[in-house]
Write an enzyme that holds these catalytic residues in place. Structure first.
Site, PDB file in Angstrom:
ATOM      1  N   LYS A  36      -2.855  -3.722  -5.060  1.00 21.18           N
ATOM      2  CA  LYS A  36      -3.303  -5.277  -4.652  1.00 21.18           C
ATOM      3  C   LYS A  36      -4.204  -5.359  -4.076  1.00 21.18           C
ATOM      4  O   LYS A  36      -4.891  -6.369  -3.285  1.00 21.18           O
ATOM      5  CB  LYS A  36      -1.902  -5.695  -4.481  1.00 21.18           C
ATOM      6  N   THR A  37      -3.600  -3.411  -3.232  1.00 13.35           N
ATOM      7  CA  THR A  37      -4.216  -4.181  -1.856  1.00 13.35           C
ATOM      8  C   THR A  37      -6.029  -4.014  -2.139  1.00 13.35           C
ATOM      9  O   THR A  37      -6.840  -4.656  -0.792  1.00 13.35           O
ATOM     10  CB  THR A  37      -3.747  -2.888  -0.621  1.00 13.35           C
ATOM     11  N   ASP A 222      -0.794 -11.185   1.422  1.00 15.27           N
ATOM     12  CA  ASP A 222      -0.089 -10.651   0.718  1.00 15.27           C
ATOM     13  C   ASP A 222       1.132 -10.291   0.783  1.00 15.27           C
ATOM     14  O   ASP A 222       2.384 -10.999   1.325  1.00 15.27           O
ATOM     15  CB  ASP A 222      -0.088  -8.912   1.489  1.00 15.27           C
ATOM     16  N   GLU A 223       2.272  -9.967  -0.967  1.00 19.64           N
ATOM     17  CA  GLU A 223       3.754  -9.641  -0.494  1.00 19.64           C
ATOM     18  C   GLU A 223       4.489 -10.996  -0.585  1.00 19.64           C
ATOM     19  O   GLU A 223       5.070 -11.046   0.152  1.00 19.64           O
ATOM     20  CB  GLU A 223       4.126  -8.366   0.567  1.00 19.64           C
ATOM     21  N   GLN A 253       8.819  -7.381  -7.654  1.00 21.07           N
ATOM     22  CA  GLN A 253       9.584  -6.658  -6.778  1.00 21.07           C
ATOM     23  C   GLN A 253      10.310  -7.511  -5.566  1.00 21.07           C
ATOM     24  O   GLN A 253      10.093  -7.171  -4.500  1.00 21.07           O
ATOM     25  CB  GLN A 253       8.419  -6.233  -6.342  1.00 21.07           C
ATOM     26  N   ARG A 606       8.199   3.950  -7.992  1.00 22.52           N
ATOM     27  CA  ARG A 606       8.048   4.677  -6.454  1.00 22.52           C
ATOM     28  C   ARG A 606       7.112   6.175  -7.409  1.00 22.52           C
ATOM     29  O   ARG A 606       6.599   7.144  -6.664  1.00 22.52           O
ATOM     30  CB  ARG A 606       8.822   5.053  -5.545  1.00 22.52           C
TER      31      ARG A 606
END
Length: 718
Positions: A36-37, A222-223, A253, A606
């Site tokens: 995503k980044t 973002d997020e 998330q 993770r």
């Protein structure tokens, strides 16, 4: 290769679509580990290179300053040019920047101070005391703090809270009102106030809002799933009719509902921006296909989700390892053996994360890692700028800038101890309250009136004179030199030098590290006064000057919440039991239970190559013994993706020695705690012989020393 084409060359099909989509509102549903980044930074670069749009029209919002710094570096690398005109930061740091520029319109002093959580709590305690609400069992200061911050996150000042007739709520509203009035009088802005204040500023000054709507026509977030009510409204107001939104997030998330985040915001976008285009990033570049299939199976049990399915072109990997132990000691020992195996097979401790639902679970793992000399770190513990010795010197710097700050005055008036007693402080507080002035003003006026004892008079005179005299040093020194001077002359260095323990030395080392941090600090906006900018950074910033030193060679212990955004080759999620994870509090609400499931999904994703899920049949926690059922999240994973383990199946790659023996895959060593089904727990005193012929001597806690044939003893380590 054309510059714009080269930007897309390294991206997959979905990423390319998101980066090169025609201008307009766009929601990128980006699954864990899907890049995503990468997409957000490439989108910024694409608009600059391909659409010739100036970076000065971009506003990029992140949730940590660390993420903002990393994004800025990536964008500069992609553009091969400076991005100093690009506004990028957290909601709070951007709001702070607006308020610093428009402090007059916001009715704030130029050098207004940000209250951190601890100073806010101190002020709330004092407000409660003013109302004679000193019973903290009925009026917990942290509950009042939550009440105030919760309503500010919703965009509500005291006058906006509806009166439902509840006397306790009415009293909390009254406390909120007095607290807010005090902040207004003294130029104090708490953390949650930053965003609300800038939002109200735009409402009160429409021409100011139009200015920023015209300037920032491209808003990147973002997020997005972590936004709360006021953040969403802040964005919606800024975007207006002219701006375009590029939101990146993952509703699967969304794990911060307990602190005000609204997963509904990401679903609301399609209603508030009907033309928004949704793109799903589902290809994962982190985990094995087995881990992803297991995570997909768990999260698919949630009903309120926009929906996506992670996949990878990577290897299948080994099954999810499910371990059940008798108690938390067995659970910790199991994890220890796997950690040792990983290390003995060439892995690094830094590859390993041990995740738990509550901080209280960490103790037993800390104990066993410490006993076996395995280095570990508690991730997300006390930040550098939150440590007492750092906050003390920063308080001196804050009081130098703004004498009217009562929380800062309270912190350092007797730090280091200078003989100012509780009675003197009470006298200052009462006078300040009666006269509606600051503690600093009250002190100077009472000194002029000769209202103190000779000893208190001398101590207070010395303190006030010191704060006034350092102005000369400030004008003729660099900021690091000035800080070093204040450290020494305040007596803080001498105070900490008296502590000859490792803790005392660590505090002195931290103070040296602070000087280094100040020397390296570069304000985002050079027009801001440097000391004020640094003090704001210490409150708003996420960066820890020592963080880089703390993650290279250590097993990482952390809560599942703290693990978000991180990745590790080997991950343990421990305490997978009903009532612990998912938490008992989540049973009352389907929304809370779904958030717990999202937290499990975050934890599972993770892991890059190996994932262990552990639970026990009996757990002692918070002083009581429980016999929980395995977590429902384990049962939601298809059987073909898992492998069940018990203590008898533990493998170890450690060689046996004269003090160790390996029998039926159980490793025993002299000095170890063991359990016997008849005699209970004890200490292994000696091992005589080898393997099948071996005998052991054990000192049982309830039956004394006994000698047993090992092959029949049914001992197990604990």
């Amino acid at each position: 290769m054309d510059a714009s084409i080269s930007l897309l060359h390294s991206l997959n099909k979905s990423q390319q679509e998101a980066v090169s989509i025609p201008q307009g509102h766009c929601l990128v549903l980006a699954g864990a580990g899907s890049g995503k980044t990468r997409v957000l930074t490439h989108r910024v670069a694409w608009l600059v290179k391909n659409q010739n749009i100036s970076p000065s029209t971009f506003l990029v919002v992140t949730f940590t300053n660390k993420a903002a710094g990393e994004m800025q570096k990536r964008i500069e690398s992609l553009l091969n040019q400076s991005t100093k005109f690009l506004w990028i930061g957290t909601f709070h740091s951007l709001a702070y920047r607006f308020l610093r520029i428009h402090y007059q319109e916001a009715k704030l002093p130029k050098e207004f101070q940000i209250l951190d959580s601890e100073d806010q709590l101190r002020l709330i305690r004092q407000t409660l005391k003013n109302h004679n609400l000193v019973d903290e069992t009925k009026w917990p200061p942290r509950k009042i703090q939550w009440f105030i911050n919760h309503h500010k996150d919703k965009g509500e000042y005291p006058q906006h809270i509806p009166d439902d007739g509840n006397p306790d709520i009415q009293k909390m509203v009254q406390i909120y009102l007095e607290y807010q009035n005090y902040c207004e009088r003294n130029g104090l802005v708490d953390f949650t106030e930053l965003l609300l204040r800038s939002y109200k500023l735009w409402q009160y000054y429409p021409e100011l809002l139009r200015h920023y709507q015209t300037r920032f026509t491209h808003i990147f977030v973002d997020e997005f799933q972590d936004t709360n009510a006021i953040q969403y409204e802040w964005l919606r107001l800024l975007i207006g009719r002219q701006g375009t939104l590029f939101a990146v997030g993952d509703d699967d998330q969304a794990i911060y509902g307990w602190r005000g985040a609204r997963v509904e915001n990401i679903q609301q976008l399609t209603l508030d921006f009907p033309s928004i285009h949704t793109i799903r990033l589902e290809q994962n570049y982190r985990s094995t296909s087995t881990i992803l299939a297991a995570a997909n199976a768990v999260i698919s049990c949630n009903k309120a989700r926009l929906g996506k399915n992670l996949w990878t072109e990577g290897k299948k990997g080994i099954p999810i390892q499910i371990y059940s132990g008798s108690n938390e000691q067995e659970e910790a020992h199991f994890c220890l053996i796997q950690i040792l195996n990983w290390r003995n097979q060439g892995g690094s401790y830094a590859d390993i994360a041990l995740l738990y639902r509550t901080n209280a679970q960490s103790r037993i793992f800390e104990d066993i890692l410490f006993q076996h000399k395995i280095p570990y770190r508690i991730h997300g513990g006390l930040r550098f700028f939150e440590r007492a010795e750092i906050k003390n010197i920063l308080a001196y710097l804050r009081l130098f800038i703004q004498r009217e700050s009562d929380p800062v005055f309270e912190r350092i008036i007797n730090m280091p101890p200078r003989g100012i007693g509780a009675q003197t402080l009470s006298q200052i507080r009462e006078y300040a309250q009666d006269q509606t002035i600051s503690l600093w003003q009250a002190t100077t006026q009472l000194l002029a009136q000769k209202a103190f004892t000779p000893r208190s008079t001398q101590a207070l005179n010395n303190f006030c004179q010191f704060i006034q005299d350092i102005e000369i040093v400030f004008q003729s020194s660099s900021l690091p030199q000035f800080t070093e001077y204040v450290l020494k002359k305040s007596g803080l260095v001498t105070h900490y030098e008296k502590d000859k323990s490792e803790r005392g030395q660590a505090r002195l080392d931290n103070l040296k590290e602070l000087i280094q941090a100040i020397a390296q600090f570069q304000p985002e906006d050079q027009n801001l006064e440097r000391l004020s900018a640094f003090l704001a950074y210490t409150t708003l910033g996420e960066a820890d000057p020592q963080q880089a030193q703390q993650t290279n060679t250590y097993v990482q212990l952390m809560t599942l919440h703290a693990a978000k955004g991180l990745e590790f080759p080997l991950v343990f999620i421990v305490g997978m039991e009903e009532g612990l994870f998912p938490s008992a509090q989540s049973f009352s609400s389907s929304n809370k239970l779904e958030e717990e499931r999202r937290l499990c999904y975050v934890g599972m994703t993770r892991a890059k190559s190996q994932l262990y899920l552990t639970y026990v049949n009996c757990r002692r926690l918070y002083g009581s013994e429980n016999y929980p059922e395995p977590s429902r999240f384990i049962t939601e994973i298809p059987n073909q993706l898992t492998q069940e383990l018990g203590m008898h199946q533990i493998q170890t790659s450690q060689p046996a020695s004269s003090k160790e023996i390996l029998l039926k895959n159980i490793q025993l060593r002299k000095g170890q705690r063991v359990y016997h089904p008849k005699f209970g727990e004890g200490i292994l005193l000696a091992i005589i012989g080898e393997r099948e012929t071996a005998e052991v001597e054990v000192k049982f806690y309830s039956f004394g020393i006994k000698r047993l044939a090992l092959i029949y003893a049914k001992l197990r380590p604990i």
